[in-house]
Design an enzyme around this catalytic site. Structure first.
Site, mmCIF file in Angstrom:
data_model
loop_
_atom_site.group_PDB
_atom_site.id
_atom_site.type_symbol
_atom_site.label_atom_id
_atom_site.label_comp_id
_atom_site.label_asym_id
_atom_site.label_seq_id
_atom_site.Cartn_x
_atom_site.Cartn_y
_atom_site.Cartn_z
ATOM 1 N N CYS A 72 0.839 -1.203 0.000
ATOM 2 C CA CYS A 72 0.000 0.000 0.000
ATOM 3 C C CYS A 72 0.871 1.250 0.000
ATOM 4 O O CYS A 72 1.908 1.295 0.651
ATOM 5 C CB CYS A 72 -0.899 0.035 1.241
ATOM 6 N N HIS A 73 0.391 2.253 -0.720
ATOM 7 C CA HIS A 73 1.072 3.546 -0.722
ATOM 8 C C HIS A 73 0.714 4.313 0.545
ATOM 9 O O HIS A 73 -0.392 4.189 1.065
ATOM 10 C CB HIS A 73 0.631 4.372 -1.932
ATOM 11 N N MET B 150 -8.239 0.197 1.051
ATOM 12 C CA MET B 150 -7.530 -0.506 2.127
ATOM 13 C C MET B 150 -7.584 0.283 3.431
ATOM 14 O O MET B 150 -7.665 -0.295 4.516
ATOM 15 C CB MET B 150 -6.081 -0.794 1.732
ATOM 16 N N GLU B 151 -7.594 1.619 3.327
ATOM 17 C CA GLU B 151 -7.692 2.437 4.534
ATOM 18 C C GLU B 151 -9.060 2.278 5.193
ATOM 19 O O GLU B 151 -9.168 2.181 6.419
ATOM 20 C CB GLU B 151 -7.403 3.897 4.204
ATOM 21 N N ASP C 10 -11.744 -6.541 21.909
ATOM 22 C CA ASP C 10 -10.826 -6.383 23.044
ATOM 23 C C ASP C 10 -11.505 -5.721 24.234
ATOM 24 O O ASP C 10 -11.298 -6.122 25.382
ATOM 25 C CB ASP C 10 -9.601 -5.567 22.622
#
Length: 159
Positions: free
Chosen positions: A78-79, A115-116, A130
């Site tokens: 990824c950039h 992707m972000e 969590d």
């Protein structure tokens, strides 16, 4: 394999060269769910997402935004991109005892932000897990997927 952008003509791994692309406004929206046992879901919803550790959704919101900004450190090809904005929302779904996380990432750049957005959702879901695992380990993270993307060569909408 010629259609895979991260492989060159020899099949070797290659980071996509975006130097000749034109910067455009690009957005991507992704979603995912955290599904709880019914009694745990009810307890979390009745407490407005508060646990002994703090607010589940506020913590997950911060984690998702932080993760989106570090996507290039997590996904090897990824950039690094200068995000213009990341919005994250949380919706309680009583019928399936789930919190749905939705993230939209936006940038004006030469490469997309799918992707972000997916990273923001994934880490927000993991953070919810969590924050609530002390109540139960029977929690399922499910259906993380891209909903839409705009900008670049083509738009996309998950049907």
């Amino acid at each position: 394999m010629n259609n895979l952008t991260h492989l060159d003509t020899n099949g070797d791994i290659s980071m996509v060269d975006v130097s000749t692309k034109t910067a455009t406004t690009r957005t991507a929206t992704a979603t995912g769910q955290v599904i709880f046992p019914a009694d745990i879901y009810t307890a979390i919803k009745n407490a407005d997402g508060m646990t002994k550790k703090g607010s589940i959704t506020q913590t997950a919101h911060i984690a998702g935004v932080m993760a989106s900004k570090r996507t290039h450190e997590l996904i090897p090809l990824c950039h690094q991109i200068p995000l213009d904005g990341v919005k994250i929302s949380f919706d309680y779904g009583d019928s399936h005892h789930a919190i749905t996380v939705t993230a939209t990432a936006k940038v004006n750049h030469k490469t997309g932000v799918e992707m972000e957005a997916l990273t923001a959702v994934s880490v927000a879901c993991l953070t919810i897990y969590d924050m609530s695992k002390a109540l139960s380990h029977d929690i399922v993270i499910s259906d993380i997927k891209l909903l839409t993307k705009t900008g670049g060569k083509s738009d996309y909408a998950n049907q």
